[in-house]
Design a protein around this motif. Sequence first.
Motif, PDB file in Angstrom:
ATOM      1  N   THR A 224       0.846  -1.185   0.000  1.00  0.00           N
ATOM      2  CA  THR A 224       0.000   0.000   0.000  1.00  0.00           C
ATOM      3  C   THR A 224       0.886   1.242   0.000  1.00  0.00           C
ATOM      4  OG1 THR A 224      -0.156  -0.186   2.414  1.00  0.00           O
ATOM      5  CG2 THR A 224      -1.960  -1.114   1.109  1.00  0.00           C
ATOM      6  N   LEU A 225       0.501   2.231  -0.807  1.00  0.00           N
ATOM      7  CA  LEU A 225       1.282   3.452  -0.983  1.00  0.00           C
ATOM      8  C   LEU A 225       0.585   4.672  -0.401  1.00  0.00           C
ATOM      9  CD1 LEU A 225       2.281   2.930  -4.745  1.00  0.00           C
ATOM     10  CD2 LEU A 225       3.434   2.030  -2.711  1.00  0.00           C
ATOM     11  N   GLY A 226      -0.383   4.456   0.480  1.00  0.00           N
ATOM     12  CA  GLY A 226      -1.121   5.576   1.059  1.00  0.00           C
ATOM     13  C   GLY A 226      -1.881   6.321  -0.021  1.00  0.00           C
ATOM     14  N   VAL A 249     -10.597  13.009   3.064  1.00  0.00           N
ATOM     15  CA  VAL A 249     -10.118  12.152   4.143  1.00  0.00           C
ATOM     16  C   VAL A 249     -10.542  12.709   5.491  1.00  0.00           C
ATOM     17  CG1 VAL A 249      -8.072  11.220   5.294  1.00  0.00           C
ATOM     18  CG2 VAL A 249      -8.155  11.346   2.794  1.00  0.00           C
ATOM     19  N   VAL A 250     -11.154  11.844   6.308  1.00  0.00           N
ATOM     20  CA  VAL A 250     -11.491  12.181   7.687  1.00  0.00           C
ATOM     21  C   VAL A 250     -10.466  11.573   8.646  1.00  0.00           C
ATOM     22  CG1 VAL A 250     -13.203  11.846   9.538  1.00  0.00           C
ATOM     23  CG2 VAL A 250     -13.957  12.437   7.218  1.00  0.00           C
ATOM     24  N   ASP A 251     -10.167  10.285   8.465  1.00  0.00           N
ATOM     25  CA  ASP A 251      -9.272   9.566   9.383  1.00  0.00           C
ATOM     26  C   ASP A 251      -8.737   8.339   8.648  1.00  0.00           C
ATOM     27  OD1 ASP A 251      -8.026   8.338  11.575  1.00  0.00           O
ATOM     28  OD2 ASP A 251      -9.897   7.378  12.219  1.00  0.00           O
ATOM     29  N   THR A 252      -7.435   8.152   8.651  1.00  0.00           N
ATOM     30  CA  THR A 252      -6.839   7.014   7.939  1.00  0.00           C
ATOM     31  C   THR A 252      -6.620   5.800   8.833  1.00  0.00           C
ATOM     32  OG1 THR A 252      -4.600   7.869   8.335  1.00  0.00           O
ATOM     33  CG2 THR A 252      -5.695   8.517   6.273  1.00  0.00           C
ATOM     34  N   THR A 253      -7.116   5.848  10.070  1.00  0.00           N
ATOM     35  CA  THR A 253      -7.001   4.682  10.947  1.00  0.00           C
ATOM     36  C   THR A 253      -7.653   3.466  10.293  1.00  0.00           C
ATOM     37  OG1 THR A 253      -7.098   6.094  12.915  1.00  0.00           O
ATOM     38  CG2 THR A 253      -7.549   3.753  13.226  1.00  0.00           C
ATOM     39  N   GLY A 254      -6.916   2.363  10.197  1.00  0.00           N
ATOM     40  CA  GLY A 254      -7.477   1.121   9.687  1.00  0.00           C
ATOM     41  C   GLY A 254      -7.530   1.010   8.181  1.00  0.00           C
ATOM     42  N   CYS A 255      -6.972   1.971   7.456  1.00  0.00           N
ATOM     43  CA  CYS A 255      -7.046   1.879   5.995  1.00  0.00           C
ATOM     44  C   CYS A 255      -6.282   0.665   5.467  1.00  0.00           C
ATOM     45  CB  CYS A 255      -6.503   3.158   5.353  1.00  0.00           C
ATOM     46  SG  CYS A 255      -7.619   4.559   5.484  1.00  0.00           S
ATOM     47  N   GLY A 256      -5.132   0.374   6.069  1.00  0.00           N
ATOM     48  CA  GLY A 256      -4.392  -0.812   5.646  1.00  0.00           C
ATOM     49  C   GLY A 256      -5.149  -2.090   5.922  1.00  0.00           C
ATOM     50  N   ASP A 257      -5.822  -2.147   7.070  1.00  0.00           N
ATOM     51  CA  ASP A 257      -6.628  -3.325   7.411  1.00  0.00           C
ATOM     52  C   ASP A 257      -7.803  -3.469   6.447  1.00  0.00           C
ATOM     53  OD1 ASP A 257      -4.896  -3.456   9.594  1.00  0.00           O
ATOM     54  OD2 ASP A 257      -6.272  -2.302  10.856  1.00  0.00           O
ATOM     55  N   ALA A 258      -8.415  -2.343   6.080  1.00  0.00           N
ATOM     56  CA  ALA A 258      -9.517  -2.375   5.121  1.00  0.00           C
ATOM     57  C   ALA A 258      -9.028  -2.804   3.741  1.00  0.00           C
ATOM     58  CB  ALA A 258     -10.185  -1.008   5.037  1.00  0.00           C
ATOM     59  N   PHE A 259      -7.850  -2.321   3.356  1.00  0.00           N
ATOM     60  CA  PHE A 259      -7.262  -2.758   2.085  1.00  0.00           C
ATOM     61  C   PHE A 259      -7.102  -4.276   2.094  1.00  0.00           C
ATOM     62  CE2 PHE A 259      -3.869  -4.052  -0.664  1.00  0.00           C
ATOM     63  CZ  PHE A 259      -4.043  -3.291  -1.807  1.00  0.00           C
ATOM     64  N   LEU A 286     -13.052   4.054   1.444  1.00  0.00           N
ATOM     65  CA  LEU A 286     -14.300   4.217   2.187  1.00  0.00           C
ATOM     66  C   LEU A 286     -14.040   4.361   3.681  1.00  0.00           C
ATOM     67  CD1 LEU A 286     -16.584   1.700   0.284  1.00  0.00           C
ATOM     68  CD2 LEU A 286     -16.959   4.165   0.484  1.00  0.00           C
ATOM     69  N   VAL A 287     -13.117   3.563   4.216  1.00  0.00           N
ATOM     70  CA  VAL A 287     -12.803   3.654   5.636  1.00  0.00           C
ATOM     71  C   VAL A 287     -12.248   5.034   5.984  1.00  0.00           C
ATOM     72  CG1 VAL A 287     -11.161   2.829   7.381  1.00  0.00           C
ATOM     73  CG2 VAL A 287     -12.569   1.202   6.129  1.00  0.00           C
ATOM     74  N   ALA A 288     -11.470   5.621   5.073  1.00  0.00           N
ATOM     75  CA  ALA A 288     -10.868   6.934   5.330  1.00  0.00           C
ATOM     76  C   ALA A 288     -11.897   8.064   5.352  1.00  0.00           C
ATOM     77  CB  ALA A 288      -9.799   7.234   4.290  1.00  0.00           C
ATOM     78  N   THR A 289     -13.125   7.803   4.916  1.00  0.00           N
ATOM     79  CA  THR A 289     -14.140   8.854   4.902  1.00  0.00           C
ATOM     80  C   THR A 289     -14.847   9.030   6.245  1.00  0.00           C
ATOM     81  OG1 THR A 289     -15.901   7.353   4.147  1.00  0.00           O
ATOM     82  CG2 THR A 289     -14.578   8.456   2.445  1.00  0.00           C
ATOM     83  N   GLY A 290     -14.513   8.188   7.236  1.00  0.00           N
ATOM     84  CA  GLY A 290     -15.136   8.305   8.548  1.00  0.00           C
ATOM     85  C   GLY A 290     -14.134   8.043   9.647  1.00  0.00           C
ATOM     86  N   LEU A 291     -14.593   8.045  10.880  1.00  0.00           N
ATOM     87  CA  LEU A 291     -13.725   7.873  12.038  1.00  0.00           C
ATOM     88  C   LEU A 291     -13.666   6.402  12.439  1.00  0.00           C
ATOM     89  CD1 LEU A 291     -12.018   9.231  14.273  1.00  0.00           C
ATOM     90  CD2 LEU A 291     -14.126   9.441  15.620  1.00  0.00           C
ATOM     91  N   GLY A 292     -12.456   5.834  12.443  1.00  0.00           N
ATOM     92  CA  GLY A 292     -12.273   4.463  12.903  1.00  0.00           C
ATOM     93  C   GLY A 292     -12.106   3.464  11.787  1.00  0.00           C
ATOM     94  N   SER A 293     -11.637   2.271  12.172  1.00  0.00           N
ATOM     95  CA  SER A 293     -11.242   1.264  11.188  1.00  0.00           C
ATOM     96  C   SER A 293     -12.412   0.566  10.518  1.00  0.00           C
ATOM     97  CB  SER A 293     -10.352   0.212  11.852  1.00  0.00           C
ATOM     98  OG  SER A 293     -11.028  -0.415  12.923  1.00  0.00           O
TER      99      SER A 293
END
Length: 315
Positions: A224-226, A249-259, A286-293
């Motif tokens: 993943t390249l962010g 982007v709201v929050d990138t927490t969990g984006c790698g896990d979602a990927f 989609l995960v980055a559009t809200g708060l949390g993983s």
Amino acid sequence: MAHDVSVIGLYILDILDRPVDRIPEGGNVEFIDEIRLTVAGTAGGTVVDLAKLGLNCLAVGAVGDDEKADFVLSTLQRFGVDTAEMQRIPGVPTSATILNIRRNGERPALHVRGASGHFEIAAEALDRVTAAPIVHLGGTGLLDRLDGEPSRVLLEAAKAKDRIVTFDLLGASEKTLSLIRPLFPYIDYFMPSVEEAMLISGRKTAEDAALFFCDLGVKHCVFTLGGDGVYFMDPDRKTVKLPAFEIDVVDTTGCGDAFNAGFITGLHHKMDTETSLKFAQASAALVATGLGSDAGITSFEGTQAFMRTARVKAN
């Protein structure tokens, strides 16, 4: 019920708040917009997103014997995840993180290691936790008792059954290579961030890092390249690079896990490589559009629709 995927590793309770401009002095109070509790971690965040994407999932990990454990287990069960292989370990807290999300996206964290460091898989459980056609191990580096030789035994058992093995880690350093190198022959899809891949390999580009890992036995590298998208290399050294989706982007927490969840879903549905990568990118976006993983993702169909209609970033 037969499982589509077994998700083994790091399960964490995340407590997230936003926006955090400063920590108030003394006993003062600052008012913020949002606080959430989510099941997270390189296994926990992935398994929740997989369940939301429609897969039948077995969770394999550990929690403590506290109120945080009750939340983690009940949340997994609410999403339809099988928790029969989740261990409750007495005398230790559930692994947990407090994440203060700043307006610029930075995420200073406070973490309690907790039960994930005490998690082991007994020999008699190996058949059960490797019964699904896809086995994901996530969180190596913070799984004190499972890291190293126990993980090699686990993944060897999975490959002996011809399972598809996907792998992600956490907390990479220059010392990580010696920990994970014995696992490489059993890993079908190695899925770290490009920063982790370059740090571990000592290489300075995604391509050189992928070549490094493939030469050591990994079959496919998926980095993943962010905000720059994703880089993929197959056993023939053919590569794919795709841009990220354009989102607020709201929050990138969990984006790698979602990927990871999106890519595993692609494998489950036998999507071609490029479609699997796009679906994984859509899940992360989609995960980055809200708060949390677990934010953003609502369903397989909803993620497909986003993948087909959302705009990608210009190269």
